[in-house]
Each structure stands twice: as C-alpha cells, then as structure tokens.
Design an enzyme around this catalytic site. Structure first.
Site: not given
Ligand SMILES: *Cc1c(COP(=O)(O)O)cnc(C)c1O
Length: 560
Positions: A228, A454
């Site tokens: 993702k 700035y």
């Molecule tokens: C993002 C996510 C993960 C992965 O988590 P990590 O801590 O990056 O391994 C697993 N399950 C779900 C539902 C997530 O949203």
C-alpha cells in the site's frame, strides 16, 4: 518441486524463479544429497539460499526510457541473468539490448551468437544494437528473428556518432558488455542528467529482508506483502514485480486504484484491497481484485452488486475487529454475519483476518494475546457456518518478529520488508532498503553576523560555510527538521540543518567539513543515517517519513 531419488520422493522448495538461480539451487541440492544430509535439514537449508549477487542497476533514462546497466561482464550466463532481470521489469513493452562482443567464451562465434539470438527472442527483445567486430561479423544469425530490429557498430565511438538517430524512447534498454568496450559512456548518454533528489531502492535488500522473515516463518505460513501507499513510498509495480518474482503469495493495497495500477503493470498475484468502497466495485471485478468486507454496509452493498451482475463465488476477505477499533466486524456482529454467510454462494471467503494494535510493544503483549484468542474464536465460528476452509491471518511485521506463535496461515509483512523492525532479533539482521539523496546547489561563506533563510531564523554563532541542498518540505522533508534538529551527510560527515526548511531547499552547515563542492551528493537518509533517527527528529514514526517522500522525487532501483 518433487524429486525422485533412490526410490524416495523428496519435496523441496526452490526460493527462486530465474533460471540461473534455480540451476545454482539444484547444484546445492545435489551436493547435499550426495553428502547424505538428512532430508529435513536439506529442506530447511534450501529455503536459506540467497540469490547470487548481481550488479544490475535500473535508472530513469532519456525520453521516458529505463536503463539497466550491466557493463561489467560479458559471458552468456550473466547475459541470461540480465535478460531475466529485464523481463521482470514490465514498465515498457519495448525492449532494446545493447550488446558488446562476448569474449573468451571458447566457443565458435556462429554457435555462440545463435544462442544469444535465441535468448533475445525468448525474452521478447525488439531491438539489438551490437557493438564490436565479432558480433558484427555474426549479424546474419540474428536475421532469422523477423521481429528483431538490428543495428551493428564496430566500436563505441561509431555508436556515439549515430546516437541521436537511434531514438531511444519509452523503452527498457539493457546495456551489457565487456569492460574493455567502455560501455559506461553509453550509459551516460542514455541517462537523464540528474542533479535532482532521488530515492534509491535496493531491490537486493528487499529480497534479503523477505528471506530473513521466511527464516522465522513456519514452512506452511504464507506471506502477504503490504504494498500500500506505493510500497511504503518505495515505488509500486517495481516492488510488486520483485515480490512476485520471489514468490510472495499475496499482495495487499489500501485502495482499489492501487490494485488497478499493479494489474496494468502485469502483476498476476492475488491482491487484497483493504479499504473497499462502493464506488470501486466495477474495477474490483474488472481487474480481479479481492475486496475486504469489513462491515455489514459494505458486505450488503457488494452482495447486491454481485447479484445484479449475476456473479457468484467472488473471492473476498472478512476483517474481524479484535481491539484495533478501526475496521472490522465485532464479536457481537457474529450472529448476524453467520446468518448472512449461511448458504451464501455469491461470496467465496479467501481469508478471515484481524489487525494487531500494538504488536511491537512489550507492555501490551497480554493485549496482543487477547486479540489473538478473540480472533481465533471468531474465525472458528465463521468456519463452522461456511463449511469450507479459508486462510486466517493476524500478524503484521512486529507480530512476526515478536510473537512466533501467532503466524497462522499467513502473515502480512509491511515495514519489515523495507528494512525497519526493532523487534527483529538479532537487531541489524535487516538491511536498509532506501536511500534518499540530493545534491549541493550552492555554497556560501557567511560572517557570524549573517542569518540564513526565512524569518532570519538561521542564526550563526561563528563565521560559517553553508551549503544549499536541493530538497525541501515539498519533497517530504519535514519542517520539524529545521533549525539544527535534522542532519544530513555530506563528504561522509554529518552536517546540521541551519534555519527553516524551505519548500524546495534546505541549508546545512558544512563549516567543519572541508572539500565540499557544488554538485556533491548529500545523503538525507540511508544506511549511514537511519530513517528511525529522522523519525525522532521529526517527532513521528518511520512509516510517515517513508510514505511522505513526494512523488516528484525520482525513484531509482538497483540490484547489487
Ligand atoms: C499496513 C498494514 C499491515 C502491515 O503493517 P507493518 O507494521 O508495516 O508490517 C498489516 N495489516 C494491515 C491490515 C495493515 O493495514
């Protein structure tokens, strides 16, 4: 694969798909058989094999092309590896190979180049540019392949003269050849001149990290890779391509659009979409994406949709709420859910899962166990009504490294693949995947009385040398890094940020680092300056730093 040997049947897993690594793995397997090592041990050790290190690097080139440079060696087996690597990268349909003479093969040229011609055909190469006397002499063997355009040059110099006419555009270009041909010059012609900020992604490190987790997973446990948010900022299909190549079982994205992008880039693995939204049902079906149904609302909407389209047995995932309190059916929903699932042939449940709220924190280990037990109860109840098996999963990265007993059928690896997991023991087993790099745009020699940036917030305490770096908050470098909090590495040493971070630029103090010039590389984070440290400076977590690197920063991929 299954092997018959001396009347026994042995099942082994070869953790690669490319021909060269598979062949190497088979050699290892045969040696272990010959040495009489017992089968359980063989099975366990096969999984620990690492791919042979390669020196393949992919960069953005001119006119939206991608360049893979492997101008270090010129034997047939490294050509095969390079072509495999090229095939893995699917962003361009068109493929060009620039190939020098293959030296010291000990084989007849005609034979040798016939085999090369076969490899090019097999890897669907559209254009061959041959450089050198012997490949030019053998050009007739390439003409049998009618879909291959061919051009030959005796030497690099004549190639360079013809370069503008060769028109490289929207294609992947593999440069492959012996060192003495000095093909690096070609690489430079093809590469975009970058003085810009780039995020370098070490694909070998991702594979290494995946294998580190495989070592602590039980053999039957599958891996769902979380890709993702552009694979935690490190790219999208490039990373998914790699994970598919190394036989990850599943991918997961947050939104349907991310899944569509992966399908369009040729990713065939099953993909779970976590945040299902009724506006995206058409694309889910069209692109074979598998929705997470986390509430009655979305469950019913999707069921109605399937019914209206006359679709059935559509693969879906069900999320259980066990304590994260984000998405999912609660324990009190189970009765109604069971009713909705009873005899339901619209949906085919691929998996039932839940998400841990604090798997990384020892203070909440009891809570994690509670989530696990609650989940098991809920999954068992669903199993009973549907009457067929499905995958169960609850562990994220820290769940895998810190809680060996909750792997179930599958784990969902996210940040660990990208090299970050404080729970991984021994610490330091994971490799840093991404390096954010920029360059020095200008250097100023300032007096103690001057200020920088700035609001005149960069106050100097001595006469100072200040470098302006081509990176700002629009690139994802937080303003929290300003005024001495953040540091960057230049000339191998750390330089603190001076003044406030600007939109596209940051000033650093290089007074104590002699010899820095305009154009020099500046490391923003990487192996020598971990993302975790930046997260502390910016009062956030590594996830936010990685996913916050803006899309205008070029991603460059390489294999070691
Ligand atoms: C993002 C996510 C993960 C992965 O988590 P990590 O801590 O990056 O391994 C697993 N399950 C779900 C539902 C997530 O949203």
């Amino acid at each position: 694969i299954t092997v018959n040997w001396r009347g026994q049947t042995i099942d082994i897993t070869i953790p690669f798909t490319d021909a060269a690594s598979t062949e190497n793995a088979i050699h290892c397997f045969c040696v272990m058989l010959y040495l009489g090592i017992n089968q359980d041990q063989i099975r366990a050790r096969m999984k620990l094999l690492n791919p042979v290190a390669m020196r393949l690097e992919m960069k953005s080139g001119i006119n939206n092309s991608s360049v893979i440079n492997d101008s270090y060696s010129s034997d047939l087996s490294s050509l095969r590896i390079a072509l495999d690597f090229m095939s893995q990268q699917k962003q361009h349909a068109r493929r060009t190979v620039i190939l020098s003479d293959i030296l010291q093969s000990g084989r007849d040229d005609h034979d040798l180049y016939r085999e090369v011609a076969g490899l090019l055909q097999q890897h669907k190469v559209n254009r061959l540019i041959g450089i050198g006397a012997s490949i030019s002499k053998s050009q007739h063997v390439f003409s049998e392949n009618k879909s291959l355009e061919v051009v030959f040059f005796d030497e690099v110099a004549s190639f360079k003269k013809a370069f503008p006419a060769l028109q490289f555009r929207d294609e992947t270009v593999l440069i492959k050849g012996a060192r003495i041909f000095a093909l690096e010059g070609i690489d430079q012609l093809l590469q975009q001149k970058v003085h810009q900020t780039v995020l370098e992604i070490n694909l070998t490190a991702i594979v290494h990290n995946l294998n580190e987790y495989r070592k602590i997973l039980s053999p039957a446990t599958k891996v769902m890779a979380m890709v993702k948010a552009f694979s935690y900022g490190s790219g999208s299909f490039e990373i998914s391509n790699l994970l598919q190549f190394y036989k990850t079982d599943y991918l997961a994205v947050a939104y349907a659009d991310e899944g569509v992008a992966l399908r369009k880039a040729g990713i065939g693995l099953p993909i779970m979409v976590m945040n299902t939204d009724n506006a995206g049902f058409d694309v889910l079906v069209e692109y074979h994406l598998e929705p997470n149904l986390y509430s009655f609302e979305i469950f019913n909407q999707f069921s109605d949709y399937l019914r209206a389209r006359n679709l059935d047995n559509f693969p879906v995932h069900l999320e259980m709420e066990t304590g994260m309190n984000r998405l999912g059916f609660g324990e009190t929903d189970l009765e109604s859910l069971a009713k909705a699932l009873n005899g339901n042939s619209l949906l085919r449940i691929r998996s039932v899962f839940s998400h841990l709220a604090a798997s990384e924190d020892p203070a909440f280990d009891a809570f994690t166990s509670e989530q696990f037990s609650r989940f098991n109860r809920m999954a068992a109840a669903i199993r009973e009504v549907v009457g067929y098996p499905f995958l169960k999963h609850i562990s994220n990265t820290a769940g895998v490294s810190r809680h060996a007993g909750i792997q179930l059928d599958m784990v969902r690896l996210g940040i660990g693949l990208y090299g970050i997991d404080n729970g991984m023991k021994p610490v330091g087993h994971l490799r840093e995947v991404s390096t954010l790099k920029s360059t020095v745009a200008q250097i100023k020699h300032l007096a103690k009385s001057d200020t920088v940036g700035y609001g005149r917030r960069g106050r100097l305490t001595r006469d100072s040398v200040i470098a302006t770096v081509r990176l700002g908050y629009a690139d994802g470098y937080s303003r929290k890094m300003g005024n001495g909090r953040g540091q960057m590495i230049v000339g191998g040493k750390r330089a603190p940020v001076v003044g406030s971070i600007c939109m596209d630029m940051t000033m650093i103090d290089i007074t104590d680092i002699p010899g820095v010039s305009v154009g020099d590389e500046v490391i923003v984070f990487g192996a020598a300056l971990p993302v975790q440290e930046l997260a502390v400076w910016a009062e956030t977590i590594p996830y936010e730093i990685l996913t916050g690197i803006s899309q205008r920063v070029k991603r460059v991929y390489f294999e070691e």
